[in-house]
Design a protein around this motif. Structure first.
Motif, PDB file in Angstrom:
ATOM      1  N   GLN A 185       4.963   4.188   4.188  1.00 33.78           N
ATOM      2  CA  GLN A 185       4.199   5.283   3.622  1.00 33.78           C
ATOM      3  C   GLN A 185       4.754   6.602   4.141  1.00 33.78           C
ATOM      4  O   GLN A 185       5.265   6.685   5.257  1.00 33.78           O
ATOM      5  CB  GLN A 185       2.720   5.162   3.982  1.00 33.78           C
ATOM      6  CG  GLN A 185       2.058   3.911   3.422  1.00 33.78           C
ATOM      7  CD  GLN A 185       0.585   3.848   3.783  1.00 33.78           C
ATOM      8  OE1 GLN A 185       0.035   4.779   4.334  1.00 33.78           O
ATOM      9  NE2 GLN A 185      -0.050   2.722   3.456  1.00 33.78           N
ATOM     10  N   GLU A 219       0.817  -1.220   0.000  1.00 35.32           N
ATOM     11  CA  GLU A 219       0.000   0.000   0.000  1.00 35.32           C
ATOM     12  C   GLU A 219       0.846   1.264   0.000  1.00 35.32           C
ATOM     13  O   GLU A 219       0.332   2.353   0.259  1.00 35.32           O
ATOM     14  CB  GLU A 219      -0.952  -0.004   1.194  1.00 35.32           C
ATOM     15  CG  GLU A 219      -1.983  -1.119   1.128  1.00 35.32           C
ATOM     16  CD  GLU A 219      -2.984  -1.056   2.262  1.00 35.32           C
ATOM     17  OE1 GLU A 219      -2.811  -0.187   3.139  1.00 35.32           O
ATOM     18  OE2 GLU A 219      -3.942  -1.853   2.275  1.00 35.32           O
ATOM     19  N   SER A 220       2.112   1.147  -0.276  1.00 38.49           N
ATOM     20  CA  SER A 220       2.995   2.317  -0.379  1.00 38.49           C
ATOM     21  C   SER A 220       3.007   2.790  -1.822  1.00 38.49           C
ATOM     22  O   SER A 220       3.950   2.556  -2.580  1.00 38.49           O
ATOM     23  CB  SER A 220       4.420   1.954   0.073  1.00 38.49           C
ATOM     24  OG  SER A 220       5.261   3.089  -0.026  1.00 38.49           O
ATOM     25  N   TYR A 221       1.946   3.478  -2.214  1.00 40.53           N
ATOM     26  CA  TYR A 221       1.804   3.950  -3.597  1.00 40.53           C
ATOM     27  C   TYR A 221       2.647   5.226  -3.765  1.00 40.53           C
ATOM     28  O   TYR A 221       2.116   6.342  -3.811  1.00 40.53           O
ATOM     29  CB  TYR A 221       0.341   4.204  -3.911  1.00 40.53           C
ATOM     30  CG  TYR A 221      -0.534   2.990  -3.667  1.00 40.53           C
ATOM     31  CD1 TYR A 221      -0.395   1.860  -4.467  1.00 40.53           C
ATOM     32  CD2 TYR A 221      -1.467   2.984  -2.641  1.00 40.53           C
ATOM     33  CE1 TYR A 221      -1.181   0.736  -4.244  1.00 40.53           C
ATOM     34  CE2 TYR A 221      -2.259   1.874  -2.419  1.00 40.53           C
ATOM     35  CZ  TYR A 221      -2.115   0.747  -3.217  1.00 40.53           C
ATOM     36  OH  TYR A 221      -2.889  -0.361  -2.996  1.00 40.53           O
ATOM     37  N   TRP A 231      -3.461   7.799  -4.581  1.00 42.58           N
ATOM     38  CA  TRP A 231      -4.392   6.701  -4.804  1.00 42.58           C
ATOM     39  C   TRP A 231      -5.639   7.264  -5.478  1.00 42.58           C
ATOM     40  O   TRP A 231      -6.352   8.083  -4.910  1.00 42.58           O
ATOM     41  CB  TRP A 231      -4.760   6.020  -3.477  1.00 42.58           C
ATOM     42  CG  TRP A 231      -5.479   4.722  -3.678  1.00 42.58           C
ATOM     43  CD1 TRP A 231      -5.259   3.834  -4.668  1.00 42.58           C
ATOM     44  CD2 TRP A 231      -6.532   4.183  -2.866  1.00 42.58           C
ATOM     45  NE1 TRP A 231      -6.083   2.751  -4.537  1.00 42.58           N
ATOM     46  CE2 TRP A 231      -6.891   2.925  -3.428  1.00 42.58           C
ATOM     47  CE3 TRP A 231      -7.180   4.601  -1.720  1.00 42.58           C
ATOM     48  CZ2 TRP A 231      -7.886   2.121  -2.892  1.00 42.58           C
ATOM     49  CZ3 TRP A 231      -8.166   3.807  -1.178  1.00 42.58           C
ATOM     50  CH2 TRP A 231      -8.515   2.578  -1.757  1.00 42.58           C
TER      51      TRP A 231
END
Length: 508
Positions: A392, A350-352, A471
């Protein structure tokens, strides 16, 4: 083949080439002769027009001045005629009185004589002949309307063809570089009233001194009437700017001034496509969420690779995305992205995240970020290089950011070391990021109004990379910007900004 024949063929070939060159030269001479004749005819026509203009002005001036003389003549003649009429009337009255006085001398009766004498005396006392001036009211001189064109004649005799303007001199002390604008000021070495306009040329360069080779072409600003001009809206993606000016009169442009070089300090970076999450599509200064998870970019073999490895979806998005100025000099070729993806996933889970390709190691720097209107969630900040692939922004002790969430309701918060502080402010269209590495300060602004959003204060111990998380939606980064004057002014008044600066004490 016979060597003599070969030599003769070479001679024939050389003669043929030379004849062709002579023919071309003859054509050029004939063309030049025609141009000389046409240009001479045009010059004579312009000369006739200029002299006709002078004649017209002289005729107009002559008519105006002759009219002034005639008006003065009429004024004086009228004044003298009025005086003449008054004198004629006075003379007529005086002659009648004289005749009456002579007749009175013959009166014998003393009483009648005394009566007549009294009447004559009274009439003499009131007679106009004794009250009018016997001096002309105006003179016959007209010398105040004489002319002497000796000076003008000498000026006309000095009339000649237009001289070539001298080269202007750029006043380096008066030039100003601020807010991605350059103000250039110059002067002429001597007064020249024939200057019609100026031409300013400039070009970007990474060399401190002007060079002949390996330089970009000059860009031109024409028809400048003043001796100062401001170039605005520039992107400072090189270290310096060369500038030069030339003066132009109606006929010819003069020599260029000596070029000057002005320093254009700014922080320039591109988004590093090799460091981004697979769900992000990156090109230069634009990043966009890709829900396909990068699968389209991994098809580098077979039929999908016939176009040279370029992703059709990425290609279409390139044409529709918002740009910030010209292409970055550190641009990562798009067709290298697929091969890089096959061997390296810098961020995952989830580290976009995507990072900038240049680090801040000292000094004061500024850049801006604009989010698309449909962007659901994004973060803007900085990080050390040690940000983990699952980390993040703002959730580690080596990253700082502000986060915008546009899901059910719009919120903006500051994040660092897994702590969050919600900010009671309106989310701006553009966010300005000011980083003072040596001063240990990271400040976020409304890029439009320069209103303070939040300030982090710390001691930076490692180089900082610009960092971005997104996101759903897209972000455009503007680099090559100087620290705006408004931001510098706000930095000087830090006591006023203390309300927007604080420690993070809420767990994210």
């Amino acid at each position: 083949m016979d060597p003599h024949r070969e030599a003769l063929q070479r001679i024939v070939s050389n003669l043929a080439n030379k004849n062709g060159e002579i023919h071309n030269f003859i054509d050029m001479l004939n063309h030049t002769i025609k141009n000389v004749q046409v240009n001479s005819s045009n010059a004579i026509s312009e000369l006739d027009e200029e002299f006709d203009g002078l004649y017209s002005i002289l005729d107009e001036m002559k008519g105006s001045m002759a009219s002034t003389i005639q008006q003065e003549e009429a004024r004086k003649v009228q004044a003298l005629q009025d005086q003449l009429s008054q004198c004629s009337n006075a003379l007529e009255s005086s002659e009648e009185l004289l005749e009456l006085a002579a007749q009175s001398l013959d009166i014998k009766d003393p009483v009648e004589f005394l009566k007549a004498a009294r009447q004559i005396k009274e009439r003499v006392t009131m007679a106009s002949a004794f009250r009018i001036s016997l001096k002309p009211t105006v003179s016959d001189s007209m010398t105040h309307l004489m002319v002497d064109f000796a000076l003008e004649r000498r000026i006309l005799q000095a009339v000649n063809f237009l001289p070539v303007p001298k080269a202007p001199e750029i006043d380096l002390a008066a030039c100003l570089v601020a807010d991605n604008c350059i103000t250039v000021s110059w002067r002429m070495p001597e007064d020249d009233g024939r200057i019609d306009h100026f031409v300013l040329e400039y070009r970007k360069t990474n060399f401190g001194l002007p060079r002949v080779k390996d330089e970009q072409p000059w860009e031109l600003i024409d028809y400048i009437k003043a001796t100062e001009y401001t170039l605005s809206g520039l992107k400072f993606d090189t270290k310096y700017m060369n500038l030069r000016v030339q003066a132009c009169n109606k006929a010819v442009a003069g020599e260029y001034s000596d070029p000057v070089t002005l320093e254009t300090k700014a922080f320039v970076f591109s988004l590093d496509s090799t460091s981004s999450h697979l769900n992000l599509k990156v090109e230069d200064t634009y990043v966009e969420w890709d829900p396909t998870g990068g699968k389209g970019q991994e098809k580098v073999k077979g039929k999908e690779n016939k176009s040279g490895g370029q992703n059709p979806l990425l290609k279409s998005n390139r044409s529709s995305s918002i740009r910030s100025g010209g292409p970055s000099p550190k641009r990562t070729p798009v067709n290298t992205r697929s091969s890089v993806r096959g061997s390296r996933d810098r961020f995952t889970g989830e580290s976009y995240t995507v990072l900038g390709d240049s680090a801040v190691e000292s000094g004061q720097h500024y850049w801006e970020v604009r989010a698309q209107k449909d962007c659901k969630s994004y973060s803007v900040g900085v990080t050390y290089r040690n940000l983990g692939k699952f980390d993040q922004l703002g959730k580690t002790n080596s990253s700082w950011c502000i986060h915008i969430n546009n899901w059910l309701q719009t919120t903006i918060s500051a994040k660092h070391n897994n702590k969050t502080k919600t900010l009671d402010i309106t989310v701006p269209d553009r966010i300005g990021v000011y980083c003072d590495f040596d001063g240990g300060q990271l400040t976020f602004y409304n890029a439009n109004s320069k209103e303070l959003l939040y300030t982090f204060r710390t001691k930076f111990t490692q180089p900082l990379l610009p960092g971005f998380m997104i996101w759903c939606g897209g972000l455009t980064v503007s680099t090559g910007l100087q620290v705006p004057s408004a931001v510098k002014t706000l930095q000087k008044g830090e006591n006023v900004l203390s309300g927007s600066t604080g420690s993070l004490n809420n767990t994210a």
